[in-house]
Design a protein around this motif. Structure first.
Motif, PDB file in Angstrom:
ATOM      1  N   MET A 227       0.820  -1.215   0.000  1.00  0.00           N
ATOM      2  CA  MET A 227       0.000   0.000   0.000  1.00  0.00           C
ATOM      3  C   MET A 227       0.853   1.264   0.000  1.00  0.00           C
ATOM      4  O   MET A 227       0.556   2.225  -0.711  1.00  0.00           O
ATOM      5  N   ASN A 228       1.895   1.273   0.816  1.00  0.00           N
ATOM      6  CA  ASN A 228       2.729   2.476   0.933  1.00  0.00           C
ATOM      7  C   ASN A 228       4.122   2.045   1.358  1.00  0.00           C
ATOM      8  O   ASN A 228       4.381   1.825   2.544  1.00  0.00           O
ATOM      9  N   ARG A 229       5.017   1.933   0.388  1.00  0.00           N
ATOM     10  CA  ARG A 229       6.355   1.418   0.677  1.00  0.00           C
ATOM     11  C   ARG A 229       7.121   2.348   1.620  1.00  0.00           C
ATOM     12  O   ARG A 229       7.768   1.896   2.567  1.00  0.00           O
ATOM     13  N   VAL A 230       7.050   3.656   1.370  1.00  0.00           N
ATOM     14  CA  VAL A 230       7.767   4.605   2.211  1.00  0.00           C
ATOM     15  C   VAL A 230       7.186   4.615   3.622  1.00  0.00           C
ATOM     16  O   VAL A 230       7.918   4.599   4.616  1.00  0.00           O
ATOM     17  N   GLY A 231       5.852   4.636   3.710  1.00  0.00           N
ATOM     18  CA  GLY A 231       5.228   4.613   5.026  1.00  0.00           C
ATOM     19  C   GLY A 231       5.560   3.349   5.800  1.00  0.00           C
ATOM     20  O   GLY A 231       5.787   3.400   7.019  1.00  0.00           O
ATOM     21  N   ALA A 232       5.575   2.215   5.108  1.00  0.00           N
ATOM     22  CA  ALA A 232       5.929   0.963   5.781  1.00  0.00           C
ATOM     23  C   ALA A 232       7.358   0.999   6.293  1.00  0.00           C
ATOM     24  O   ALA A 232       7.648   0.540   7.405  1.00  0.00           O
ATOM     25  N   ARG A 233       8.262   1.577   5.503  1.00  0.00           N
ATOM     26  CA  ARG A 233       9.654   1.677   5.938  1.00  0.00           C
ATOM     27  C   ARG A 233       9.777   2.577   7.166  1.00  0.00           C
ATOM     28  O   ARG A 233      10.539   2.290   8.102  1.00  0.00           O
ATOM     29  N   LEU A 234       9.018   3.666   7.196  1.00  0.00           N
ATOM     30  CA  LEU A 234       9.058   4.571   8.339  1.00  0.00           C
ATOM     31  C   LEU A 234       8.491   3.923   9.602  1.00  0.00           C
ATOM     32  O   LEU A 234       8.877   4.285  10.718  1.00  0.00           O
ATOM     33  N   MET A 235       7.600   2.973   9.425  1.00  0.00           N
ATOM     34  CA  MET A 235       7.027   2.260  10.567  1.00  0.00           C
ATOM     35  C   MET A 235       7.856   1.056  10.990  1.00  0.00           C
ATOM     36  O   MET A 235       7.463   0.294  11.866  1.00  0.00           O
ATOM     37  N   GLY A 236       9.017   0.874  10.350  1.00  0.00           N
ATOM     38  CA  GLY A 236       9.928  -0.191  10.759  1.00  0.00           C
ATOM     39  C   GLY A 236       9.796  -1.487  10.003  1.00  0.00           C
ATOM     40  O   GLY A 236      10.412  -2.495  10.389  1.00  0.00           O
ATOM     41  N   VAL A 237       9.011  -1.505   8.938  1.00  0.00           N
ATOM     42  CA  VAL A 237       8.868  -2.728   8.146  1.00  0.00           C
ATOM     43  C   VAL A 237      10.087  -2.870   7.230  1.00  0.00           C
ATOM     44  O   VAL A 237      10.396  -1.946   6.476  1.00  0.00           O
ATOM     45  N   PRO A 238      10.810  -3.970   7.299  1.00  0.00           N
ATOM     46  CA  PRO A 238      11.966  -4.168   6.402  1.00  0.00           C
ATOM     47  C   PRO A 238      11.510  -4.466   4.979  1.00  0.00           C
ATOM     48  O   PRO A 238      11.227  -5.611   4.623  1.00  0.00           O
ATOM     49  N   THR A 239      11.406  -3.445   4.156  1.00  0.00           N
ATOM     50  CA  THR A 239      10.822  -3.606   2.819  1.00  0.00           C
ATOM     51  C   THR A 239      11.667  -4.503   1.929  1.00  0.00           C
ATOM     52  O   THR A 239      11.136  -5.171   1.044  1.00  0.00           O
ATOM     53  N   GLU A 240      12.982  -4.526   2.125  1.00  0.00           N
ATOM     54  CA  GLU A 240      13.810  -5.418   1.307  1.00  0.00           C
ATOM     55  C   GLU A 240      13.490  -6.872   1.606  1.00  0.00           C
ATOM     56  O   GLU A 240      13.452  -7.713   0.704  1.00  0.00           O
ATOM     57  N   LEU A 241      13.262  -7.187   2.888  1.00  0.00           N
ATOM     58  CA  LEU A 241      12.894  -8.555   3.244  1.00  0.00           C
ATOM     59  C   LEU A 241      11.488  -8.887   2.735  1.00  0.00           C
ATOM     60  O   LEU A 241      11.187 -10.056   2.483  1.00  0.00           O
ATOM     61  N   SER A 242      10.637  -7.864   2.569  1.00  0.00           N
ATOM     62  CA  SER A 242       9.316  -8.110   1.988  1.00  0.00           C
ATOM     63  C   SER A 242       9.456  -8.641   0.563  1.00  0.00           C
ATOM     64  O   SER A 242       8.675  -9.497   0.131  1.00  0.00           O
ATOM     65  N   GLY A 243      10.452  -8.132  -0.170  1.00  0.00           N
ATOM     66  CA  GLY A 243      10.716  -8.656  -1.509  1.00  0.00           C
ATOM     67  C   GLY A 243      11.128 -10.119  -1.466  1.00  0.00           C
ATOM     68  O   GLY A 243      10.682 -10.926  -2.299  1.00  0.00           O
ATOM     69  N   ASP A 244      11.972 -10.485  -0.491  1.00  0.00           N
ATOM     70  CA  ASP A 244      12.364 -11.883  -0.341  1.00  0.00           C
ATOM     71  C   ASP A 244      11.151 -12.779  -0.136  1.00  0.00           C
ATOM     72  O   ASP A 244      10.995 -13.824  -0.783  1.00  0.00           O
ATOM     73  N   VAL A 245      10.265 -12.366   0.779  1.00  0.00           N
ATOM     74  CA  VAL A 245       9.109 -13.197   1.125  1.00  0.00           C
ATOM     75  C   VAL A 245       8.156 -13.319  -0.059  1.00  0.00           C
ATOM     76  O   VAL A 245       7.645 -14.405  -0.355  1.00  0.00           O
ATOM     77  N   SER A 246       7.910 -12.196  -0.746  1.00  0.00           N
ATOM     78  CA  SER A 246       6.975 -12.238  -1.879  1.00  0.00           C
ATOM     79  C   SER A 246       7.511 -13.130  -2.995  1.00  0.00           C
ATOM     80  O   SER A 246       6.752 -13.911  -3.587  1.00  0.00           O
ATOM     81  N   PHE A 247       8.799 -13.064  -3.291  1.00  0.00           N
ATOM     82  CA  PHE A 247       9.362 -13.913  -4.335  1.00  0.00           C
ATOM     83  C   PHE A 247       9.422 -15.374  -3.888  1.00  0.00           C
ATOM     84  O   PHE A 247       9.270 -16.280  -4.716  1.00  0.00           O
ATOM     85  N   ALA A 248       9.645 -15.616  -2.596  1.00  0.00           N
ATOM     86  CA  ALA A 248       9.625 -16.993  -2.106  1.00  0.00           C
ATOM     87  C   ALA A 248       8.228 -17.594  -2.252  1.00  0.00           C
ATOM     88  O   ALA A 248       8.083 -18.750  -2.687  1.00  0.00           O
ATOM     89  N   LEU A 249       7.201 -16.819  -1.915  1.00  0.00           N
ATOM     90  CA  LEU A 249       5.827 -17.313  -2.079  1.00  0.00           C
ATOM     91  C   LEU A 249       5.500 -17.536  -3.551  1.00  0.00           C
ATOM     92  O   LEU A 249       4.834 -18.512  -3.904  1.00  0.00           O
ATOM     93  N   ALA A 250       5.981 -16.639  -4.417  1.00  0.00           N
ATOM     94  CA  ALA A 250       5.734 -16.808  -5.851  1.00  0.00           C
ATOM     95  C   ALA A 250       6.391 -18.079  -6.373  1.00  0.00           C
ATOM     96  O   ALA A 250       5.798 -18.818  -7.167  1.00  0.00           O
TER      97      ALA A 250
END
Length: 342
Positions: A227-250
């Motif tokens: 929904m909001n990559r910048v906002g998620a990063r500011l809230m402490g979500v590791p967006t780079e690891l989100s890429g790992d998880v999404s590609f692993a699920l794919a």
């Protein structure tokens, strides 16, 4: 066309639509989290099916060597980034580059599974890490690039993986035994056990994904990133690891799809591309953003393909891909353009 033929075509369309639904879900997931239109999604289908076929033939799947090569390359890249002072999450790096490849080696080389279920699990362990490794090598360095640039990388990666598929598996196709040999006669309609397995596994995966995104912290983090990559990063979500998880699920979804369809049709090294494209058509129906609409689009694609194969078999692929045109036209009329916003 009588009612019996219509029921048979509807059954085939439902089974095909279930596979396309899995492809569409994977494509929507990857795009929403990373902005990558992942053209090579179909290669996970072919690699999963053909890797299992090689295990059943008593051979070591060539994808194991691809996994080890990618893991070594990613370790080198991470070490180089660390030397330059860039932050590196070694826990995730060691998971995808060491733990998962070692698990795959233990299953394939040491355990040497012989049962159908054991070979299926080994295939999933072998194929799933390919997703995060490809993401770290090809896409993460371009995380801030435009969608068009990421699409060009996807097309190039697709060409590389198709060439590797030809090298690994050859031009001959393969099939695997069905997970169920049962047959059901319902009102004169013959239903195979494998078709039931495809539909049931698809339903289980779809429900599991909705539960994952709705209830787990990792799933909510992926939704926030989408929904909001910048906002998620500011809230402490590791967006780079989100890429790992999404590609692993794919990759996991692609491998499962390959295992499901390999008993139904002969799989070649490039079969996954066409399956992935039809999943992409379904994802386009959902705007590359809506999971329910993507599921509905997949069922529509499956039924359209099945019935068009009866009425105009020579043009069934044309009719399926032509579906994109009215969908894009309708969306262009109901979306705001950049010029309008300015």
């Amino acid at each position: 066309m009588d009612g019996q033929i219509a029921l048979l075509l509807a059954q085939d369309g439902l089974v095909n639509g279930a596979v396309y639904a899995l492809m569409a879900l994977a494509l929507v997931l990857v795009f929403s989290v990373t902005r990558v239109i992942f053209i090579p999604q179909g290669e996970f289908v072919a690699f999963g099916a053909l890797s299992m076929a090689m295990m059943q033939a008593g051979k070591t799947p060539a994808t194991l060597w691809l996994l080890l090569a990618l893991a070594a390359a990613v370790l080198v890249v991470e070490a180089w980034r660390y030397k330059r002072g860039a932050p590196v999450d070694w826990n995730s790096a060691l998971l995808w580059c060491v733990a998962m490849p070692l698990a795959a080696c233990a299953l394939v080389l040491l355990w040497k599974p012989t049962g159908l279920a054991a070979q299926a699990v080994s295939t999933l362990v072998l194929i799933t890490p390919l997703g995060p490794l490809l993401y770290r090598l090809a896409y993460r360095p371009m995380a801030q690039a435009t969608v068009l640039s990421l699409l060009i990388v996807s097309v190039a990666l697709h060409g590389v993986l198709v060439g590797l598929g030809l090298l690994f598996f050859g031009a001959e196709g393969s099939r695997t035994p069905a997970f169920s040999e049962a047959r059901f006669d319902i009102g004169g309609l013959q239903i195979t056990g494998q078709s039931v397995v495809v539909i049931v596994v698809t339903l289980v995966l779809v429900i599991a994904m909705f539960q994952f995104f709705g209830r787990s912290m990792v799933g909510k983090a992926l939704r926030a990133t989408a929904m909001n990559r910048v906002g998620a990063r500011l809230m402490g979500v590791p967006t780079e690891l989100s890429g790992d998880v999404s590609f692993a699920l794919a990759a996991l979804i692609g491998a499962v799809s390959g295992l499901l369809i390999a008993p139904l049709t002969t799989i070649y090294y490039d079969t996954g591309f066409l399956i992935g494209l039809k999943g992409f058509v379904a994802a386009i129906v959902g705007g590359l953003a809506s999971y329910p609409l993507a599921l509905g689009g997949a069922l529509l694609v499956g039924q359209l393909e099945s019935f068009s194969s009866f009425w105009a078999s020579a043009y069934k692929e044309v009719l399926v891909f032509t579906l994109i045109i009215p969908v894009l036209w309708w969306r262009s009329l109901n979306s705001r353009h950049v010029e309008d916003e300015e």
